[in-house]
Scaffold this motif. Structure first.
Motif, PDB file in Angstrom:
ATOM      1  N   TYR A 168     -12.406  14.809  -7.099  1.00  0.00           N
ATOM      2  CA  TYR A 168     -10.915  14.536  -6.786  1.00  0.00           C
ATOM      3  C   TYR A 168     -10.114  15.885  -6.990  1.00  0.00           C
ATOM      4  O   TYR A 168      -9.121  15.916  -6.286  1.00  0.00           O
ATOM      5  N   CYS A 180      -9.612  16.487  -2.918  1.00  0.00           N
ATOM      6  CA  CYS A 180      -8.390  15.548  -2.854  1.00  0.00           C
ATOM      7  C   CYS A 180      -7.110  16.094  -3.477  1.00  0.00           C
ATOM      8  O   CYS A 180      -6.477  15.773  -4.281  1.00  0.00           O
ATOM      9  N   HIS A 222     -13.927   3.104  -9.234  1.00  0.00           N
ATOM     10  CA  HIS A 222     -14.099   4.404  -8.512  1.00  0.00           C
ATOM     11  C   HIS A 222     -15.371   4.195  -7.348  1.00  0.00           C
ATOM     12  O   HIS A 222     -15.839   5.136  -6.802  1.00  0.00           O
ATOM     13  N   ASN A 259     -15.843   5.748  -4.116  1.00  0.00           N
ATOM     14  CA  ASN A 259     -15.928   7.185  -4.092  1.00  0.00           C
ATOM     15  C   ASN A 259     -17.259   7.782  -4.605  1.00  0.00           C
ATOM     16  O   ASN A 259     -17.586   9.209  -4.584  1.00  0.00           O
ATOM     17  N   GLU A 275      -9.818   6.956  -0.444  1.00  0.00           N
ATOM     18  CA  GLU A 275     -10.710   6.192   0.061  1.00  0.00           C
ATOM     19  C   GLU A 275     -10.865   6.655   1.555  1.00  0.00           C
ATOM     20  O   GLU A 275     -12.146   6.782   1.911  1.00  0.00           O
ATOM     21  N   ALA A 304     -13.025   9.842   1.009  1.00  0.00           N
ATOM     22  CA  ALA A 304     -14.660   9.557   0.582  1.00  0.00           C
ATOM     23  C   ALA A 304     -15.259   8.887   1.638  1.00  0.00           C
ATOM     24  O   ALA A 304     -16.567   9.170   1.924  1.00  0.00           O
TER      25      ALA A 304
END
Length: 589
Positions: A124, A128, A167, A170, A207, A210
Motif C-alpha cells: 500500500y 498505491c 485484503h 491484494n 483492487e 493489485a
C-alpha cells in the motif's frame, strides 16, 4: 520460599497473566531448578508459592492450547528460544502438555501474521500512492488498527478463514511485490505504467492496482530483464526505463540477480551507472543550450555541444558503447560538478532576472539591506541578490567574448567560490519582481536626491556666516521652490556632504544591457545628462568646505573685516571668486 513469596509483588497481584509469565521466564533457571529438584521435595512442592507458580503456568498452557493467546503476548514470549520455552511451559505438568512442535508452530504462525502485515503495508505504501489511488487510505487504516490491537487480537482470530477478507484480493500481489519493494528498477517500471494509467484515469483503486496493473508490471519487468542476457546490443532507450536515477548499481543487481542472469562485470556496472544518468544529462545539456543562446556565447549548430546532445537525445547509442561515449562527454564536462549544473539550470530559467542584474550593474545595492523588513526571508532575498551580483556580474559582462569551453571554466571557478550560488539565483529569480520593486523604491529616492542636487547646483544659495558660539564658519544651502507656500529647503554642512556622496555614486558610469534582445533603455542617456550636474555640485561642496576653512582661519587670527561675517553666494563661478578673495585676505593678514 515464604521470603520470596513476600517479595514477589507481581505474582502476588497477578492481574495480567502474560506479565506474570514473562517475569517467570526471566527467572527460568531458578524455577527450572525448583521443579526439577529431587529427593525430599514434598514440603517444597506443597508450598503455596510454588503451587501458585505451577498453577499460573498450567493456566497459561491452557490459553495456548485454546489459541486464546494474544499476538502481543506471543511476540513477547517468542523473544525466548524454543529450548527455553518448551521446558518452561511444561514445568507444571507431570507429562508433556505443550510439545516442541506446538512451540515451533506458534513461532511460525506469529511470524507469518507479522510478515503478512508487513507485505500489505509495503504494498500500500510503495505501490498505491495516496494521491493516485482513491481508496488506499481505507486499507492503511485497517492495517494500522491491526497493529494497534495486537494486545487484544488472539491467535485463533488470526487463523480464522475470514480474518483477511478485507485484503484478500491484494494478498497475492502484496506477497509477490514485497521482494521488489526496495528495487529501484522495478519501481521505475511500475511508476511508468502508473503514469500511463493516470493519463486515462484520474484516480484508480487498490483492487485495480493489485489485480490488473501489478500483474502487467511483473510481466513487463521480467521481459525487460531478460533482454540483459545480451545487454551490449541494447539501445539506451531500451535500457533507460528501468535504470533511470538508480544510484547503487551493485546493490540493485544483487536484488534482481534472479531476473538478470548475466555476469556482473565491471563494464556492465559502469555502463549502468552512466545509463542511469542519461535522462539527467539530456536535461542538463538542454539547459546549457538555453544559457548559451541567452548569453550569446560563441557557438555553432555543428559544435561538440550539439553533437553530444544529438547522440543522447536521438538514441544513437548502444549500451556496449556507452562507456566510450561518456569518456568523451567527461573530456568536455569534467570540471562541471553538480553545483555547476545547478547554477546553469537556474540561469536557464532566469532571463528576466539577468536583465535586472545588468540594470543594477554599477549601482551599490548593499544599502538595500537597510530597506527590508527584519524578517529573515526578506534579508535572505537581498543578501542573495548581493552575492549573485558580486559573483556573476563579472562573468556576464565578458560572456560574449568567451568560448563555450572558457565559459564552463568560469562557471566552475564561480561555484568553487560559492557552491550554492545556483540556489541563490533561484531565490532571486523567483522573487524578481519583489526585488525590482524594492530597488525601484530606492531608485525613486535616488531620483528625489538627483532633483535636490540639481536644484542645489543650479539655483541654490550658499549662506556663510560666523558661528556666534565660536570662531568657526558655518554654511547653509537653500533654494526657492516653484510651489507657493512651501518652505525653502535648507541644508547644513553635514547634509551637503551626504548629498555629495550620493552625487558621486550617481555620476559613476554604468553599463548598457543587451542580453538575448532584452534592453534597459534610457539608462545611459540619463547618466550622461546627470553627470555634469553631479560633478558641479561636488565641486561646489568642496569649495564650500574650503571657504569654511579659510574664513575660520581669518576669524581665529582676528582679521578686522571678519569679526562679523555673512556672505551669500550663488553659482560655482562666484564661489571660485570667493575662495580666491579669502586666500588673498589670509595671505595679506
Amino acid at each position: 520460599m515464604t521470603y520470596l513469596e513476600a517479595k514477589d509483588k507481581i505474582i502476588k497481584n497477578n492481574t495480567n497473566l502474560s506479565t506474570v509469565i514473562l517475569r517467570l521466564l526471566e527467572n527460568y533457571r531458578f524455577w527450572s531448578l525448583i521443579f526439577n529438584a529431587t529427593g525430599l521435595v514434598d514440603n517444597l512442592y506443597s508450598h503455596p508459592y510454588v503451587k501458585q507458580v505451577q498453577g499460573l503456568i498450567f493456566k497459561f498452557d491452557a490459553v495456548i492450547i485454546r489459541e486464546d493467546i494474544t499476538i502481543r503476548s506471543l511476540q513477547e514470549i517468542l523473544e525466548y528460544d524454543t529450548e527455553v520455552l518448551y521446558p518452561f511451559l511444561n514445568l507444571s505438568a507431570e507429562k508433556e502438555k505443550i510439545s516442541e512442535v506446538l512451540v515451533k508452530n506458534l513461532r511460525k504462525n506469529y511470524h507469518g501474521y507479522i510478515l503478512k502485515i508487513e507485505q500489505l503495508r509495503s504494498f500500500y505504501d510503495k505501490f498505491c500512492p495516496i494521491e493516485k489511488v482513491e481508496d488506499v487510505q481505507n486499507f492503511l487504516n485497517d492495517i494500522n488498527n491491526r497493529n494497534n490491537n495486537l494486545g487484544n487480537l488472539t491467535l485463533k482470530e488470526t487463523l480464522a478463514d475470514n480474518h483477511w477478507n478485507f485484503h484478500k484480493k491484494n494478498i497475492v500481489t502484496a506477497r509477490k511485490a514485497h521482494k521488489w519493494a526496495k528495487s529501484h528498477t522495478f519501481y521505475n517500471v511500475f511508476n511508468n505504467k502508473l503514469e500511463l494509467e493516470s493519463y486515462e484515469y484520474e484516480l484508480v483503486t487498490v483492487e485495480y492496482i493489485a489485480q490488473t496493473l501489478m500483474p502487467a508490471v511483473f510481466i513487463e519487468y521480467d521481459q525487460l530483464c531478460q533482454q540483459y542476457k545480451e545487454w551490449e546490443s541494447l539501445k539506451c532507450s531500451e535500457g533507460i526505463l528501468i535504470w533511470k536515477n538508480v544510484k547503487d548499481i551493485e546493490k540493485e543487481l544483487n536484488l534482481i540477480s534472479d531476473y538478470i542472469q548475466t555476469e556482473k562485470s565491471p563494464k556492465l556496472i559502469k555502463t549502468l551507472e552512466y545509463l542511469s544518468l542519461v535522462p539527467t544529462q539530456i536535461e542538463r545539456l538542454q539547459q546549457l543550450s538555453i544559457v548559451v543562446v541567452m548569453f550569446k556565447i560563441t557557438h555553432t549548430k555543428d559544435d561538440w555541444l550539439e553533437r553530444i546532445q544529438l547522440v543522447l537525445r536521438d538514441d544513437y547509442l548502444w549500451l556496449g558503447k556507452l562507456v566510450n561515449f561518456f569518456e568523451i562527454f567527461n573530456q568536455h564536462f569534467g570540471l562541471i560538478n553538480d553545483d555547476c549544473w545547478d547554477l546553469i539550470k537556474e540561469l536557464s530559467k532566469a532571463s528576466d532576472f539577468i536583465v535586472f542584474l545588468y540594470k543594477i550593474a554599477e549601482h551599490d545595492i548593499k544599502n538595500l539591506v537597510n530597506s527590508v523588513d527584519e524578517s529573515s526571508y526578506e534579508e535572505d532575498k537581498v543578501s542573495s541578490l548581493i552575492q549573485v551580483k558580486q559573483f556573476l556580474l563579472p562573468l556576464l559582462k565578458s560572456v560574449e567574448r568567451l568560448s563555450l569551453k572558457k565559459f564552463l571554466i568560469e562557471i566552475s571557478n564561480i561555484t568553487q567560490q560559492n557552491a550554492k550560488l545556483g540556489s541563490k539565483v533561484a531565490l532571486c529569480s523567483s522573487n524578481n519582481m519583489a526585488l525590482q520593486n524594492l530597488y525601484n523604491s530606492i531608485s525613486n529616492k535616488e531620483e528625489n536626491t538627483r532633483e535636490k542636487i540639481r536644484n542645489a547646483a543650479k539655483r541654490g544659495t550658499y549662506t556663510f556666516e560666523r558661528d556666534i558660539k565660536g570662531d568657526t564658519c558655518k554654511v547653509t544651502l537653500s533654494y526657492s521652490t516653484f510651489t507657493r507656500g512651501t518652505t525653502k529647503p535648507s541644508y547644513s554642512l553635514t547634509d551637503l556632504h551626504d548629498l555629495r556622496e550620493r552625487a558621486l555614486l550617481i555620476s559613476k558610469p554604468s553599463v548598457s544591457v543587451d542580453i538575448a534582445t532584452n534592453h534597459a533603455p534610457g539608462l545611459e542617456v540619463e547618466q550622461k545628462v546627470s553627470k555634469p550636474i553631479m560633478d558641479e555640485f561636488v565641486i561646489q561642496v568642496d569649495m564650500s568646505q574650503e571657504i569654511i576653512n579659510l574664513s575660520s582661519k581669518l576669524f581665529q587670527t582676528g582679521h578686522f573685516y571678519y569679526r562679523k561675517f555673512k556672505r551669500e553666494i550663488k553659482g560655482t563661478e562666484n564661489m571660485q571668486h570667493t575662495v580666491i578673495e579669502l586666500k588673498e585676505h589670509l595671505k595679506e593678514w
